[in-house]
Motif scaffolding. Structure first.
Motif: not given
Length: 240
Positions: A8-12, A101-109, A231-233
Motif C-alpha cells: 500500500s505504501a509503495v504502489a502509488r 535528473a529527478h532522483i534526489p542525490g541523498d537517496v541510498d540507491v 518503503a522508506q527508500l
C-alpha cells in the motif's frame, strides 16, 4: 512492516513517478531526437518494444488499459523508425536519463537497487513485466538503474492490476472511466467512453485489493525490516 502495508505504501509513488517520466516533455524530446514523429510512436514502440515484433493486436492485449486504436497507431507509426529491440533499449536509456535528473542525490540507491532486484528476480513472469525484467540494466549507473527498476516494478503491478480488473468483471475501459473520468479515458484512447453505472464502481476497489493480494507473495520474500526500508527508500526516491 507488514506485507500489505508495504504494498500500500509503495504502489502509488511507484505508479506516479513512472507517470511523470512518461508524460515529461523531456522524454518526448528523446523520442524526437531518435527520429520518432510527435505523438505516441516513441511511447508505444519504446515501452512495448520488449515484446519484440508483435502484431499490434498482441501489444494491445498485453498492455490493456490504453485504447486499442491509440496503441495500434503508435506501434505502427514507430515501426519504420527502428526495430522493437532497439526502440526498447532507447526507451530504457530515456528512463535512466530521467531518473538521474529527478532522483534526489541523498537517496541510498545502492540499497534500493538491492531490495528492488530481489523483488524483481522473485516475481512471476507476467507479460510486459517479463520483457522489462530481461532488459539490460547497466551496473555502472546506480541512479539510472534505480529508475529502471522503478519502471520494471510498475510494470509488474500493472500486469497484476489488469488481471484483477478482468477478474472483477470490469473492462479496461470501465476501469479507466471509474479511475479517471470520461474525459481522461477519451484522452487515453477510448472512443466515446460512457459513464459507468454506480453499481459497478465498487468493483474497482475490489480490483485494487485483489492486485495487492496478487503482489503479496512477492513482497513476503522481504523481511519486516526490509519492507520498512524499501518503503522508506521508495518514498525518498520519488520525492522529486
Amino acid at each position: 512492516m507488514e506485507t500489505l502495508d508495504c504494498i500500500s505504501a509503495v504502489a502509488r509513488p511507484i505508479h506516479d513517478f513512472g507517470d511523470e517520466f512518461m508524460s515529461d516533455e523531456a522524454t518526448g524530446a528523446v523520442g524526437l531526437s531518435a527520429g520518432f514523429a510527435p505523438g505516441r510512436g516513441f511511447y508505444c514502440r519504446g515501452r512495448f518494444g520488449v515484446l519484440g515484433e508483435a502484431p499490434a493486436s498482441v501489444v494491445q492485449a498485453v498492455q490493456g488499459f490504453l485504447g486499442p486504436h491509440l496503441v495500434a497507431a503508435g506501434w505502427l507509426a514507430g515501426r519504420p523508425v527502428m526495430p522493437a529491440e532497439e526502440a526498447s533499449a532507447c526507451y530504457a536509456q530515456a528512463v535512466r536519463t530521467w531518473g538521474r535528473a529527478h532522483i534526489p542525490g541523498d537517496v541510498d540507491v545502492e540499497h534500493f537497487n538491492h531490495l528492488a532486484q530481489q523483488l524483481i528476480d522473485g516475481a512471476d513472469a507476467l507479460p510486459l513485466f517479463a520483457g522489462w525484467r530481461a532488459q539490460a540494466c547497466p551496473g555502472d549507473d546506480p541512479v539510472g538503474a534505480a529508475m529502471q527498476r522503478i519502471h520494471v516494478l510498475r510494470e509488474h503491478r500493472g500486469a497484476c492490476h489488469l488481471a484483477a480488473v478482468r477478474l472483477c468483471g470490469l473492462s479496461a475501459q470501465d476501469a479507466m472511466v471509474i479511475n479517471l473520468g470520461v474525459e481522461q479515458a477519451a484522452h487515453y484512447g477510448w472512443h466515446e467512453p460512457h459513464p459507468v453505472a454506480a453499481t459497478r464502481v465498487p468493483r474497482r476497489q475490489r480490483a485494487e485489493q485483489l492486485t495487492d493480494e496478487m503482489q503479496a507473495p512477492l513482497y513476503a520474500t522481504l523481511t519486516d525490516r526490509q519492507r520498512t526500508e524499501f518503503a522508506q527508500l521508495v518514498d525518498a526516491l520519488t520525492a522529486d
